[in-house]
Design a protein around this motif. Structure first.
Motif, PDB file in Angstrom:
ATOM      1  N   ALA A  30      53.808  14.728  35.394  1.00 54.54           N
ATOM      2  CA  ALA A  30      54.538  16.259  35.294  1.00 54.54           C
ATOM      3  C   ALA A  30      53.267  17.296  35.603  1.00 54.54           C
ATOM      4  N   ARG A  31      53.623  18.200  36.377  1.00 50.95           N
ATOM      5  CA  ARG A  31      52.511  19.443  36.191  1.00 50.95           C
ATOM      6  C   ARG A  31      53.034  20.200  35.042  1.00 50.95           C
ATOM      7  N   ILE A  32      52.054  20.393  33.831  1.00 49.92           N
ATOM      8  CA  ILE A  32      52.271  21.098  32.676  1.00 49.92           C
ATOM      9  C   ILE A  32      51.793  22.328  32.592  1.00 49.92           C
ATOM     10  N   LEU A  33      52.663  23.528  32.521  1.00 50.32           N
ATOM     11  CA  LEU A  33      52.152  24.651  31.983  1.00 50.32           C
ATOM     12  C   LEU A  33      52.091  24.733  30.478  1.00 50.32           C
ATOM     13  N   THR A  34      50.886  24.610  30.151  1.00 51.56           N
ATOM     14  CA  THR A  34      50.941  24.612  28.472  1.00 51.56           C
ATOM     15  C   THR A  34      51.097  25.975  27.956  1.00 51.56           C
ATOM     16  N   ALA A  35      50.554  27.206  28.509  1.00 48.91           N
ATOM     17  CA  ALA A  35      50.585  28.516  27.901  1.00 48.91           C
ATOM     18  C   ALA A  35      49.693  28.371  26.761  1.00 48.91           C
ATOM     19  N   GLY A  36      48.830  27.603  26.699  1.00 46.14           N
ATOM     20  CA  GLY A  36      47.879  27.302  25.440  1.00 46.14           C
ATOM     21  C   GLY A  36      46.527  27.382  26.138  1.00 46.14           C
ATOM     22  N   PRO A  37      45.605  26.897  25.097  1.00 46.73           N
ATOM     23  CA  PRO A  37      44.049  26.892  25.690  1.00 46.73           C
ATOM     24  C   PRO A  37      43.670  25.898  26.597  1.00 46.73           C
ATOM     25  N   ALA A  38      44.815  24.895  26.714  1.00 46.59           N
ATOM     26  CA  ALA A  38      44.452  23.910  28.115  1.00 46.59           C
ATOM     27  C   ALA A  38      44.858  24.407  28.962  1.00 46.59           C
ATOM     28  N   GLY A  39      45.233  25.472  29.426  1.00 48.80           N
ATOM     29  CA  GLY A  39      45.785  26.085  30.515  1.00 48.80           C
ATOM     30  C   GLY A  39      46.902  25.149  31.440  1.00 48.80           C
ATOM     31  N   GLU A  40      46.574  25.037  32.704  1.00 46.80           N
ATOM     32  CA  GLU A  40      47.659  24.186  33.312  1.00 46.80           C
ATOM     33  C   GLU A  40      47.034  22.713  33.497  1.00 46.80           C
ATOM     34  N   ILE A  41      47.910  21.908  33.370  1.00 49.85           N
ATOM     35  CA  ILE A  41      47.426  20.615  33.589  1.00 49.85           C
ATOM     36  C   ILE A  41      48.128  20.178  34.870  1.00 49.85           C
ATOM     37  N   ALA A  42      47.507  19.677  35.972  1.00 53.57           N
ATOM     38  CA  ALA A  42      47.767  19.385  37.166  1.00 53.57           C
ATOM     39  C   ALA A  42      48.804  18.155  37.093  1.00 53.57           C
ATOM     40  N   THR A  43      48.407  16.892  36.676  1.00 55.30           N
ATOM     41  CA  THR A  43      49.436  15.790  36.414  1.00 55.30           C
ATOM     42  C   THR A  43      49.007  15.430  35.040  1.00 55.30           C
ATOM     43  N   GLY A  44      50.261  15.344  34.072  1.00 58.90           N
ATOM     44  CA  GLY A  44      49.950  14.746  32.749  1.00 58.90           C
ATOM     45  C   GLY A  44      51.350  14.480  32.085  1.00 58.90           C
ATOM     46  N   THR A  45      51.052  14.348  30.817  1.00 67.28           N
ATOM     47  CA  THR A  45      52.077  13.511  29.883  1.00 67.28           C
ATOM     48  C   THR A  45      52.154  14.431  28.785  1.00 67.28           C
ATOM     49  N   ILE A  46      53.187  14.556  28.283  1.00 63.84           N
ATOM     50  CA  ILE A  46      53.467  15.272  27.069  1.00 63.84           C
ATOM     51  C   ILE A  46      54.474  14.324  26.224  1.00 63.84           C
ATOM     52  N   VAL A  47      54.017  14.336  24.911  1.00 65.46           N
ATOM     53  CA  VAL A  47      54.646  13.333  24.023  1.00 65.46           C
ATOM     54  C   VAL A  47      55.259  13.971  22.907  1.00 65.46           C
ATOM     55  N   PHE A  48      56.485  13.734  22.229  1.00 64.41           N
ATOM     56  CA  PHE A  48      57.074  14.425  21.115  1.00 64.41           C
ATOM     57  C   PHE A  48      57.801  13.499  20.457  1.00 64.41           C
ATOM     58  N   LYS A  49      57.898  13.675  19.007  1.00 65.20           N
ATOM     59  CA  LYS A  49      58.576  12.780  18.207  1.00 65.20           C
ATOM     60  C   LYS A  49      58.967  13.998  17.044  1.00 65.20           C
ATOM     61  N   ASP A  50      60.348  13.509  16.242  1.00 66.36           N
ATOM     62  CA  ASP A  50      60.738  14.192  15.238  1.00 66.36           C
ATOM     63  C   ASP A  50      60.476  15.692  15.427  1.00 66.36           C
TER      64      ASP A  50
END
Length: 454
Positions: A30-50
């Motif tokens: 995914a292209r990730i728009l974090t809206a945080g300090p990491a900025g935009e990640i061209a291709t990445g992964t996001i993991v979530f639980k609970d």
């Protein structure tokens, strides 16, 4: 590792039951728009639980046993905010709302949270526009636009704060407090209550105070002075051994966080000269303010930035619809942002059209606003302004998994959300409107019994 096809069926399965909440989910490619300090990640992964994000980045490994959603190069963005929204408080505007009150004992003490409807049919529509949160604010006398109609003028006169045949009605100086909510449609929808006090300024504020802008500031200063006196003399007030105060006890109590600088005052204001007066008033009274509307904000952008005051605005407010908005322009948001002002976009069209918030952001970019600034204006900025940035507004480990997977750039009208998560739970990708479309698009099939004649 089990791979799941990125499909409606898979997402529907995620939404069923409490088991999905405990499952680890990884969105990859995914292209990730974090809206945080990491900025935009061209291709990445996001993991979530609970319900919480556990990892996000370009080289994040997929946990063993995780349910994997391949975004196929699509965009993952934080859930958007509908700021200044009517969601949950208005279903059909012509049939009433839970955003205002006409009660001499209830002004500042009016609390929007108690009238919100978690089963609103507009929540699913908003989610399909990528919205996962809303900042719901009370409507002040005169509403949120510029100068109003003659009918509204007559109505506003009923709230006059100065002396008159019916006595003081200073409660109308304040519209009450707003709340941040999520749009998952459950009973515990309030993320944070009492996030800000709302008050009208400019022409609307003048009407409340008897017809003059100057009168409003006199009335406001007297009201805040009464609050400070009340704080020092509560015991005497309760014994009826203190002078009469214009506001009710409930309103006095509600304004204590404002005079203490703990709760911001949302100043609904439009004209540049009125904005200057609001900034001066805030300095003199040592209170925090947020400007709402600010159609002529760009004219005084440097002063707003120097004061560190955020602005809530609608990028589509580009026409001089009143004498308070003669300098309205489509590049207002871009100019304010470039000057260093924290900008958040207000929701278009109240509740029914809140889903168009992303179009506002795209329009602001097309008129000179930086892309990442426009992303921030509908994600992390409203979260910061209203005190929930520790929970939501950006894609960072530890925050709520409020995120949306898009087929492409969310500011492009042809892009569509393929999955919406709130607190890590997949939301239904449908609404009543879609269900009605599907029900009646096949005109050749038999209609329900109510549609047939005997």
């Amino acid at each position: 590792m089990r791979r799941v096809l990125f499909s409606a069926c898979a997402l529907a399965a995620l939404a069923l039951g409490g088991a999905a909440q405990a499952e680890t989910i990884a969105v990859t490619n995914a292209r990730i728009l974090t809206a945080g300090p990491a900025g935009e990640i061209a291709t990445g992964t996001i993991v979530f639980k609970d319900g919480k994000i556990t990892a996000v980045g370009a080289n994040v490994p997929t946990p063993a046993g995780a349910k994997v959603i391949d975004a196929h190069g699509g965009v993952v963005a934080p859930g958007f905010f509908a700021t200044g929204s009517l969601l949950g408080a208005v279903e059909v505007g012509s049939l009433g709302n839970d955003l205002s009150v006409n009660n001499p004992a209830i002004g500042a003490s009016f609390d929007i949270q108690y009238g919100l409807n978690p089963e609103s049919g507009l929540f699913p529509v908003a989610r399909l526009g990528g919205l996962t949160s809303a900042v719901v604010l009370p409507l002040p006398v005169g509403g949120r636009g510029g100068e109003d109609s003659d009918e509204e003028d007559d109505n506003a006169s009923k709230y006059t704060a100065g002396p008159g045949g019916e006595g003081s009605k200073s409660h109308a100086l304040f519209a009450g407090t707003g709340a941040v909510i999520d749009l998952a449609g459950h009973e515990a929808l309030v993320t944070k209550a009492k996030v800000a006090m709302v008050a009208p300024f400019g022409q609307s504020g003048a009407r409340v105070a008897g017809g003059s802008r100057g009168a409003e500031f006199v009335a406001l200063k007297e009201a805040l002075a009464d609050v400070r006196d009340f704080m020092k003399n509560k015991a005497a007030y309760d014994r009826a051994a203190y002078r009469d105060l214009a506001l009710s006890r409930g309103d006095l109590e509600a304004l204590i966080p404002v005079v203490e600088g703990k709760m911001p005052l949302v100043a609904v204001v439009h004209r540049a000269s009125d904005i200057r007066q609001v900034l001066a008033f805030a300095r003199e009274e040592h209170i925090k303010v947020i400007l709402e509307g600010a159609q002529e904000g760009w004219v005084v952008a440097a002063e707003i930035a120097k004061a560190g005051v955020p602005v809530l605005l609608n990028p589509f407010d580009d026409r001089p619809e009143s004498y308070e908005e003669l300098a309205a322009t489509m590049d207002n948001a871009g100019r304010l942002s470039a000057a260093g002002v924290t900008v958040a976009f207000e929701s278009t069209g109240g509740s029914a059209r809140a889903r168009e918030t992303r179009y506002e952001a795209g329009s602001a970019v097309s008129h000179g606003m930086a892309y990442d600034a426009a992303v921030a204006a509908i994600t992390i900025n409203p979260a910061k302004i209203f005190g929930v940035a520790d929970r939501t507004g950006s894609l960072e480990p530890g925050k709520d998994a409020d995120l949306v997977i898009w087929t492409g750039d969310p500011f492009e009208p042809l892009s569509q959300p393929t999955a919406v998560f709130i607190h890590g739970q997949a939301q239904p990708m449908t609404s009543r409107q879609i269900e009605l479309r599907d029900r009646y698009k096949d005109l050749g099939r038999a209609l329900p019994p109510g549609y047939t004649h005997p």
